[in-house]
Every structure is written in C-alpha cells, then in structure tokens.
Scaffold this motif. Sequence first.
Motif, mmCIF file in Angstrom:
data_model
loop_
_atom_site.group_PDB
_atom_site.id
_atom_site.type_symbol
_atom_site.label_atom_id
_atom_site.label_comp_id
_atom_site.label_asym_id
_atom_site.label_seq_id
_atom_site.Cartn_x
_atom_site.Cartn_y
_atom_site.Cartn_z
ATOM 1 N N ILE A 120 0.717 -1.377 0.104
ATOM 2 C CA ILE A 120 0.011 0.108 0.178
ATOM 3 C C ILE A 120 1.024 1.141 0.019
ATOM 4 O O ILE A 120 0.659 2.184 -0.588
ATOM 5 C CB ILE A 120 -1.051 0.066 1.381
ATOM 6 C CG1 ILE A 120 -1.888 -1.230 1.001
ATOM 7 C CG2 ILE A 120 -1.429 1.099 1.241
ATOM 8 C CD1 ILE A 120 -2.758 -1.415 2.336
ATOM 9 N N LEU A 121 1.805 1.104 0.706
ATOM 10 C CA LEU A 121 2.832 2.324 1.056
ATOM 11 C C LEU A 121 3.619 2.610 -0.314
ATOM 12 O O LEU A 121 3.731 3.938 -0.901
ATOM 13 C CB LEU A 121 3.709 2.198 2.210
ATOM 14 C CG LEU A 121 4.825 3.343 2.250
ATOM 15 C CD1 LEU A 121 4.113 4.644 2.911
ATOM 16 C CD2 LEU A 121 5.861 2.865 3.385
ATOM 17 N N VAL A 122 4.250 1.484 -1.090
ATOM 18 C CA VAL A 122 4.963 1.675 -2.172
ATOM 19 C C VAL A 122 4.038 2.245 -3.242
ATOM 20 O O VAL A 122 4.436 3.044 -3.997
ATOM 21 C CB VAL A 122 5.809 0.392 -2.623
ATOM 22 C CG1 VAL A 122 6.379 0.372 -3.765
ATOM 23 C CG2 VAL A 122 6.693 0.039 -1.513
ATOM 24 N N VAL A 123 2.947 1.607 -3.474
ATOM 25 C CA VAL A 123 2.020 1.815 -4.683
ATOM 26 C C VAL A 123 1.440 3.367 -4.422
ATOM 27 O O VAL A 123 1.556 4.167 -5.563
ATOM 28 C CB VAL A 123 0.970 1.187 -4.904
ATOM 29 C CG1 VAL A 123 -0.255 1.491 -6.086
ATOM 30 C CG2 VAL A 123 1.397 -0.467 -5.243
ATOM 31 N N GLY A 124 1.120 3.555 -3.347
ATOM 32 C CA GLY A 124 0.656 4.980 -2.808
ATOM 33 C C GLY A 124 1.612 6.156 -3.171
ATOM 34 O O GLY A 124 1.169 7.233 -4.010
ATOM 35 N N VAL A 125 2.769 5.820 -2.813
ATOM 36 C CA VAL A 125 3.851 6.882 -2.709
ATOM 37 C C VAL A 125 4.189 7.114 -4.231
ATOM 38 O O VAL A 125 4.566 8.248 -4.548
ATOM 39 C CB VAL A 125 5.062 6.767 -1.837
ATOM 40 C CG1 VAL A 125 6.081 7.684 -2.102
ATOM 41 C CG2 VAL A 125 4.557 6.655 -0.245
ATOM 42 N N ILE A 126 4.301 5.971 -5.034
ATOM 43 C CA ILE A 126 5.074 5.993 -6.397
ATOM 44 C C ILE A 126 3.885 6.907 -7.215
ATOM 45 O O ILE A 126 4.182 7.811 -7.879
ATOM 46 C CB ILE A 126 5.039 4.622 -6.864
ATOM 47 C CG1 ILE A 126 6.389 4.126 -6.302
ATOM 48 C CG2 ILE A 126 4.870 4.911 -8.605
ATOM 49 C CD1 ILE A 126 6.587 2.685 -6.999
ATOM 50 N N ASN A 127 2.734 6.579 -6.902
ATOM 51 C CA ASN A 127 1.286 7.569 -7.491
ATOM 52 C C ASN A 127 1.536 9.045 -7.284
ATOM 53 O O ASN A 127 1.349 9.728 -7.865
ATOM 54 C CB ASN A 127 0.147 6.851 -7.483
ATOM 55 C CG ASN A 127 -0.089 5.718 -8.270
ATOM 56 O OD1 ASN A 127 -0.264 5.767 -9.467
ATOM 57 N ND2 ASN A 127 0.125 4.405 -7.905
ATOM 58 N N ALA A 128 1.843 9.058 -5.824
ATOM 59 C CA ALA A 128 1.960 10.302 -5.236
ATOM 60 C C ALA A 128 3.262 11.219 -6.108
ATOM 61 O O ALA A 128 2.991 12.302 -6.141
ATOM 62 C CB ALA A 128 2.177 10.435 -3.707
ATOM 63 N N TYR A 129 4.164 10.737 -5.881
ATOM 64 C CA TYR A 129 5.337 11.187 -6.495
ATOM 65 C C TYR A 129 4.847 11.682 -8.130
ATOM 66 O O TYR A 129 5.240 12.600 -8.469
ATOM 67 C CB TYR A 129 6.547 10.277 -6.504
ATOM 68 C CG TYR A 129 7.661 10.928 -5.558
ATOM 69 C CD1 TYR A 129 8.850 11.483 -6.213
ATOM 70 C CD2 TYR A 129 7.788 10.628 -4.386
ATOM 71 C CE1 TYR A 129 9.711 11.848 -5.281
ATOM 72 C CE2 TYR A 129 8.557 11.041 -3.321
ATOM 73 C CZ TYR A 129 9.629 11.646 -4.028
ATOM 74 O OH TYR A 129 10.814 12.207 -3.324
ATOM 75 N N ASN A 130 4.373 10.822 -8.718
ATOM 76 C CA ASN A 130 4.017 10.972 -10.003
ATOM 77 C C ASN A 130 2.880 12.201 -10.443
ATOM 78 O O ASN A 130 3.087 12.994 -11.087
ATOM 79 C CB ASN A 130 3.179 9.555 -10.658
ATOM 80 C CG ASN A 130 3.428 9.788 -12.326
ATOM 81 O OD1 ASN A 130 4.265 10.623 -12.723
ATOM 82 N ND2 ASN A 130 2.901 8.694 -12.939
ATOM 83 N N PHE A 131 1.954 12.241 -9.206
ATOM 84 C CA PHE A 131 0.871 13.230 -9.308
ATOM 85 C C PHE A 131 1.699 14.725 -9.108
ATOM 86 O O PHE A 131 1.347 15.651 -9.590
ATOM 87 C CB PHE A 131 -0.028 13.047 -8.478
ATOM 88 C CG PHE A 131 -1.112 11.969 -8.896
ATOM 89 C CD1 PHE A 131 -1.137 11.458 -10.052
ATOM 90 C CD2 PHE A 131 -1.658 11.049 -7.624
ATOM 91 C CE1 PHE A 131 -1.865 10.407 -10.265
ATOM 92 C CE2 PHE A 131 -2.625 10.057 -7.930
ATOM 93 C CZ PHE A 131 -2.461 9.901 -9.524
ATOM 94 N N MET A 132 2.569 14.613 -8.093
ATOM 95 C CA MET A 132 3.189 15.865 -7.591
ATOM 96 C C MET A 132 4.158 16.368 -8.397
ATOM 97 O O MET A 132 4.820 17.629 -8.126
ATOM 98 C CB MET A 132 3.835 15.575 -6.139
ATOM 99 C CG MET A 132 2.504 15.157 -4.887
ATOM 100 S SD MET A 132 1.610 16.544 -4.626
ATOM 101 C CE MET A 132 2.566 17.953 -3.804
#
Length: 321
Positions: A120-132
């Motif tokens: 959950i953490l890895v997938v969530g943060v990867i997407n967050a990094y992409n969005f940001m």
Amino acid sequence: MLYILLLIAFILFELIYFRVADRFNIVDKPNERSSHSVITLRGGGVVFYFAALVYFLWSGFNYPWFFLGLSLMTVVSFADDIMTLSNRFRLVVHFFSVLLMTYELGLFTMPWFYLLITFILVVGVINAYNFMDGINGITAAYSLAVGGLLLLVNHSIHFMDTDFLSFAMLGVLAFAYFNFRVKAKCFAGDVGSVAIAFILLFALAKLILHTGNFLYVLFLVVYGIDTVWTIVRRLYLRENIFKAHRSHLYQYLANEVGVHKLWISASYGILQVLLGMLIIYMTSYNVSTQITFSVVLLLVLSGAYLWAKQFILRKYVRENT
C-alpha cells in the motif's frame, strides 16, 4: 573526491541523454495538467536509475532483488514516457517490482500485514510522486529533503549502506541542476518520479524495519497531505482521479496565485526537512506519545492545507470564473 567525480559524471550523463531525447523527440507537451507552456525534454529523471546502477556495480551487486525491481519499474516507465502503455500492463510490472522489493526486505518471513502495508505504501507513494511532479524543481527539492533526512538518520543508526543514499542524492543534484530553473532544461518524466520514489521507499522501508518504528513514514507527510486531500476533493466532485488535472495546492499556488514556482518547490522541501527533524526528535519518546504526535501533526497540517486551498478557491479561482 569520489562524490564530486560522480556528480560530474551524472551531469555529463544528463547532457548525453538530452541529445538522445532531442534526437528521438522525447518531449513533454503542455496539457491541462501542465504548469508549463513550452515543449520541454522529458525523462531527465532517468539519471536517478543511472545513479542506482553505478551504486549497484560499485558495491559489488548489493541489494540485487531491489535493483531488479527498480530496473523493471524504470524500463516500463520510460517506455510509457515515449508511448502510452496499457494501465493493466503497467500495474502488472509495478506489482512484480514491489514484490521483488519486499523479497529484498525479507518481508516474506514476517507477518502478512507487513507485506500488505509495504504494498500500500509503495504503490501509494509512487503515484503521489507522479502526481506531484508538476512544476520545476519540486521532485528534486522534495527528494533531496527526504533523502537528506534518511542520510541524517543513517549516520546515527546505520540501517543501510550510506553510499546507496549518497549516490542517489548525487543523481538528484545532477537533475536539479537542469530542472531547478525558471526555464527547465528537462522534466523528470514518469521514469524519474517512479525511480526516485522506488529508491527512497526502499531506504525508508529499511529504516522502519531496522527500528520497528512506523513514525518515520511521516518523512513523506507533506506530499501525503497534498495528494490525499486532492484525491478526496476530486472524488467529492465526482471527477476522474486518473485524469490529468491542476488541482493540487502547489498547482493553485503556481497557476492561480502566481507564486514563483521555485519558491513553492523549495518550500515543500524545506517544510518536509523541518517536520522531519521534529519527527526524528519524537522517535525518542514512547509509542503513545508518538501516536498522539502523529495525530496532532496530521490534523494541524490537514487544517492548514484545507484552509489555504479554500482561501485560494474563493479568492482566486472563483473570481476568475
């Protein structure tokens, strides 16, 4: 001396990549999500993977399963920067890459919820990094902040090889030289945001597993607050959260309010460093105190974020519609 030579090598690598990107037209064209108005070279963040590759070879093939996962992530993300891949294919590769990371971390021998939390953490943060990754310098500034905090903790705890983080941050510095500008020479691209997120998350997971303290996950709290509340608002408005947009707080600050983009990027990084120092200090307290601190911090940051965003929406967005 080694680090200086590596920094020069990474900058030269970027210059070589620029020629390749220009030759094959690997560019970022402005769209409804973009905060830029001119075509810019995309994929400059591939230097993050190159830095990891140099470390992998230098260290005698340290963290092999992690590096294999990073390689898969990088290849599919770079391909997606050049040509649009199907979401299903990307998700399968991402899933397998995270699986390799968890194997490197030794999570298969631990309770099942460690594996679930990591996914959950890895997938969530990867997407967050992409969005940001939407304005000049923000990925570089924030990555240097998180990487710097990890290096600081590693100095006293030594949860992993220091060179792993040092090489990665030198790669970020090389990228920042070309990206942290009013007119950026290149953007990170999906390959960059995904690669550096994967690298930092591996280091963060090593720290959490070494100490048994989940408080360190707040090293990502600034990105987390902006990402989560943006998603919540878009879901409330029944918008497609996977569609390109410009509704993050940093995007409103840059586009509607007119704050200098580099100031915004630097502020996100500086805020995370300051909060990270406080988080490091709080790790010396007992669990109940840490939980209370975490709840209070999240509430205060959420309140400040929601107030700022609502103020901007009322004063700047609605006045112009």
